[in-house]
Design a protein around this motif. Structure first.
Motif, PDB file in Angstrom:
ATOM      1  N   ASP A   1      -8.769  13.764  -2.016  1.00 34.38           N
ATOM      2  CA  ASP A   1      -7.592  12.825  -1.664  1.00 34.38           C
ATOM      3  C   ASP A   1      -6.652  13.630  -0.976  1.00 34.38           C
ATOM      4  OD1 ASP A   1      -8.835  10.568  -3.062  1.00 34.38           O
ATOM      5  OD2 ASP A   1      -7.571  10.929  -4.787  1.00 34.38           O
ATOM      6  N   SER A  23      -5.872   5.298   4.401  1.00 34.01           N
ATOM      7  CA  SER A  23      -6.666   4.616   3.586  1.00 34.01           C
ATOM      8  C   SER A  23      -6.478   3.206   3.282  1.00 34.01           C
ATOM      9  CB  SER A  23      -6.102   5.250   2.059  1.00 34.01           C
ATOM     10  OG  SER A  23      -6.661   6.569   1.740  1.00 34.01           O
ATOM     11  N   ASN A  24      -5.323   2.753   3.968  1.00 36.75           N
ATOM     12  CA  ASN A  24      -4.827   1.231   4.258  1.00 36.75           C
ATOM     13  C   ASN A  24      -4.373   0.937   5.698  1.00 36.75           C
ATOM     14  OD1 ASN A  24      -4.894   0.444   1.218  1.00 36.75           O
ATOM     15  ND2 ASN A  24      -3.715   2.349   1.230  1.00 36.75           N
ATOM     16  N   GLN A  31      -8.451  -1.921   3.759  1.00 38.48           N
ATOM     17  CA  GLN A  31      -8.804  -0.654   2.971  1.00 38.48           C
ATOM     18  C   GLN A  31     -10.013  -0.012   3.631  1.00 38.48           C
ATOM     19  OE1 GLN A  31      -8.872  -1.513  -1.248  1.00 38.48           O
ATOM     20  NE2 GLN A  31      -6.725  -0.698  -1.258  1.00 38.48           N
ATOM     21  N   GLN A  78     -13.642   4.699  -0.141  1.00 43.86           N
ATOM     22  CA  GLN A  78     -13.970   5.936  -0.376  1.00 43.86           C
ATOM     23  C   GLN A  78     -15.137   6.598   0.091  1.00 43.86           C
ATOM     24  OE1 GLN A  78     -11.728   7.905  -2.194  1.00 43.86           O
ATOM     25  NE2 GLN A  78     -12.755   9.712  -1.443  1.00 43.86           N
ATOM     26  N   LYS A 137     -14.257   7.635   3.825  1.00 43.57           N
ATOM     27  CA  LYS A 137     -13.417   8.506   3.678  1.00 43.57           C
ATOM     28  C   LYS A 137     -14.119  10.034   3.541  1.00 43.57           C
ATOM     29  CE  LYS A 137     -10.428   6.562   1.020  1.00 43.57           C
ATOM     30  NZ  LYS A 137      -8.989   6.684   0.418  1.00 43.57           N
TER      31      LYS A 137
END
Length: 732
Positions: A7, A17-18, A28, A31, A34
């Motif tokens: 993170d 993230s958003n 969104q 994960q 990302k």
């Protein structure tokens, strides 16, 4: 794995993230996406220990560097620096020395601890402290070098210090409120009686002259970046090999000295050559393979003529050529070597579409095998250098026509958002690019499935470490021989949608870039070249970038069909921002005729661009409603004749409707109005369909009339005069 480490890394590396999607809804980034983006940046997210070592190594590396690689400041702001040193050294005396671009030297004594302590870290049991320190000198705009010197004058560290203006350059006439119009064209689309099956720089010079005489103040182009001589069907101007250099295919071979020589004339007057030339001139779509074959054959003979007469001797011509090559530096040499190497591999029947399939000893510019190839093929490399030189000369000649006719802007170029995966630009600087990802766009109006453009993104951290030189070079080279620069997908200065290889475009994520620094560099280059800047800000655009662009003097890009209110009505062009360029259509949209007759939706259905019949049905319904709103607005503003039908069911596209829409835009408040030559000629087929590759002949469709015939058409002359008068009235 400890999620907090990932993170933290996501935040440090600018992965969003958003975000808000194109329809205004919150969205969104998963994960999983990302993690994949971090992996594309080179992080081993699957092994916690390795990842922790990588992160700690990067942190340690930054603390071990007393100065940042580069810093961008704006004119008039105080100059503050950050200095990082071990605690036992922060009370020592140092000298901050600035060597300016014009070789002026400023020196200032410095004891770091007398500054403001802003951070502390422990690296290998050593405490480091970071101080904010004010630089007490006044610098001119430009690229300067700052050094941290020990008391004995030994250099400890250095950084690039860039001082930029507050905003981009605006021509005097624009600043005084003048409103102008111009034409935009895909250069390869131009037909003429003399070109070789593709528009060329002589056609461009003629277009500029004719347009200027009709009141136009600029001519806008597609990207004219270097593509692939050995792979001519890779013809997208938005997927170039190098954005710094030019596409040789736009050369007018007949305008280069040596063309009239006996050796060249023997080649071009050959029956087969003439037959092929006749074919490529008359065909409705550019035949890139045949055009490239013809041009290279003739250009080789022209080069041999000049090489024998000038370029192998101590002549003025050779001095000018050598000066061009020297100024182009490694970047120019790299492209010429790449073109010669790709051609060589292709001739041998080896995989050659790009460096990823080159032999291992040749897949990077810096490898010894490449140096060996260059030495063994010096004349061929020189040939490709010669092509770039001639292209630059012919482009400048077209630009000089704009100056001769005193156009307010003249020529404006288009800067693509990236280079293709197999490009020379990546081949020469692999460290800068994340080749396991591609630039694209999340689902939006133009691409309901999202878009993947096949363009590996620059890594913002690597760009910073390289002192922003690649961006400086890009802005500098693309503003040469122009009065304006349009930046495609200008949101790239703030953020880019990265799509990891193998993933769907919708599963990507946004990565942020140092927008304030990049805008500062853009403003500096804009003033140096006296080039106005237009930012194509369509699609999923956060409010923050629009206001930031406006504050930095970048002109917004307003497309009539996208300027729609919540109630479905279309905003009057009289409500557009003054600091903008307005237009009716773009290269990614249907022409006016195509839009009105829904030809784009028909094509999209044929090509399978719409996932469900329901989506297509909704698009047809929405198009009908939008057309009615447009028609109501046009009648409401008296932009079209009163006798034209008021219901779309009874109104096909016509000259009166087409010209009326253009005049409607001319009455608006945008300082710049760009109109596509295709719409002047009432063409129906698009030049590009987003989301397609081989399904449609993108980037090939020519204009339906010769350039020589366009400006002798009384109807088009009347339209031009009307546009000029409307723009004058809008300026008052």
């Amino acid at each position: 794995m400890t999620s907090s480490l990932k993170d933290r890394l996501v935040e440090i590396r600018g992965i969003e993230s958003n975000y808000t999607d194109a329809w205004g809804n919150p969205a969104q980034v998963t994960q999983s996406s990302k993690d994949k983006l971090l992996k594309a940046m080179g992080y081993d997210v699957d092994d916690e220990q390795t990842l922790e070592k990588q992160v700690n190594s990067e942190i340690g590396e930054s603390w071990l560097s007393p100065l940042n690689p580069v810093q961008v400041n704006r004119q008039g702001d105080d100059l503050f620096l950050t200095l990082r040193l071990p605690i036992e050294l922060v009370n020592d005396s140092y000298v901050l020395q600035v060597l300016t671009e014009d070789n002026q030297v400023y020196s200032q004594d410095c004891i770091p601890s007398e500054g403001e302590l802003i951070n502390v870290a422990h690296i290998d049991d050593v405490e480091f402290q970071e101080y904010l320190f004010k630089l007490e000198c006044t610098l001119e705009l430009g690229y300067h070098n700052l050094k941290l010197l020990a008391s004995d004058a030994d250099e400890i560290a250095s950084m690039r210090l860039i001082l930029a203006p507050k905003s981009c350059y605006h021509p005097g006439s624009m600043s005084l409120g003048k409103k102008i119009w111009g034409l935009s064209v895909q250069l390869y689309c131009i037909r003429s009686r003399s070109n070789w099956g593709v528009g060329d720089f002589s056609d461009l010079a003629m277009l500029i002259k004719e347009a200027a005489q009709q009141g136009a103040q600029f001519v806008g182009l597609n990207p004219i970046h270097a593509l692939y001589p050995a792979n001519p069907n890779a013809c997208s101007p938005y997927g170039p090999s190098s954005r710094r250099w030019l596409n040789f295919i736009y050369l007018d071979v007949s305008a280069i000295e040596g063309y009239e020589s006996e050796s060249v004339q023997k080649i071009v007057n050959d029956a087969e050559f003439q037959s092929t030339l006749e074919f490529v001139r008359n065909v409705d779509y550019v035949d890139y393979e045949a055009v490239t074959r013809l041009k290279l054959k003739a250009l080789e003979a022209v080069f041999d003529f000049q090489n024998d007469k000038y370029l192998s001797k101590n002549t003025k011509v050779n001095k000018a050529f050598k000066a061009f090559v020297e100024e182009g530096g490694e970047s120019l040499e790299m492209l010429a070597v790449y073109d010669a190497l790709q051609e060589h591999l292709c001739a041998e029947g080896k995989p050659s579409w790009g460096w990823p399939v080159f032999p291992k000893n040749l897949n990077e510019f810096q490898k010894p095998g490449v140096s060996k190839f260059k030495k063994a093929n010096m004349k061929r490399v020189k040939f490709y250098l010669f092509l770039q030189w001639q292209a630059a000369l012919q482009l400048e000649n077209a630009n000089s026509v704009a100056k001769e006719y005193k156009m307010d802007i003249g020529l404006y170029r288009d800067l693509a958002v990236g280079v293709s995966e197999g490009s020379a630009e990546i081949w020469g600087n692999k460290d800068l690019y994340s080749t396991d990802a591609s630039v694209g766009a999340p689902p939006d109006v133009l691409g309901p499935l999202g878009q993947n453009w096949g363009l590996p993104p620059m890594d913002p951290e690597k760009l910073f470490k390289q002192g922003y030189q690649p961006i400086i070079d890009l802005f500098d080279s693309n503003m040469k021989s122009t009065g304006a620069l349009r930046i495609d997908h200008v949101m790239a200065l703030l953020r880019l949608w990265w799509v990891v290889k193998g993933d769907d475009a919708k599963d990507g994520g946004y990565v942020y870039y140092p927008v304030d620094d990049l805008l500062g560099i853009l403003a500096l280059e804009s003033h140096r070249h006296q080039s106005l800047v237009i930012g194509e800000d369509l699609g999923t655009v956060p409010d923050e970038i629009r206001s930031k662009l406006a504050d930095n003097g970048v002109y917004s890009y307003r497309v009539f069909f996208f300027e729609q209110a919540e109630d479905g009505g279309f905003y009057s062009p009289s409500h557009y921002p003054v600091q903008s360029m307005s237009t009716l259509t773009t290269h990614d949209m249907p022409t006016l005729t195509g839009y009105w007759h829904c030809l784009d939706l028909e094509l999209g259905k044929e090509l399978g661009l719409y996932p469900t019949e329901e989506i297509l049905s909704n698009l047809y319904r929405s198009r009908h409603d939008n057309k009615q709103e447009i028609l109501d607005s046009l009648h409401g503003h008296a932009s079209i004749p009163d006798w034209l039908a008021r219901h779309v069911e009874h109104l096909p596209m016509s000259k009166e409707l087409n010209f009326g829409m253009q005049m409607h835009m001319a009455s608006g408040t945008s300082a710049l109005l760009s109109l596509q030559l295709e719409d002047w000629l009432q063409m129906d087929k698009p030049v590009n369909i987003p989301g397609t590759f081989k399904e449609y002949p993108n980037w090939k469709r020519k204009l339906n009339r010769n350039l020589e015939d366009i400006f002798s058409d009384p109807e088009l002359v009347d339209l031009a005069q009307g546009l000029t008068q409307a723009r004058i009235q809008a300026s008052e």
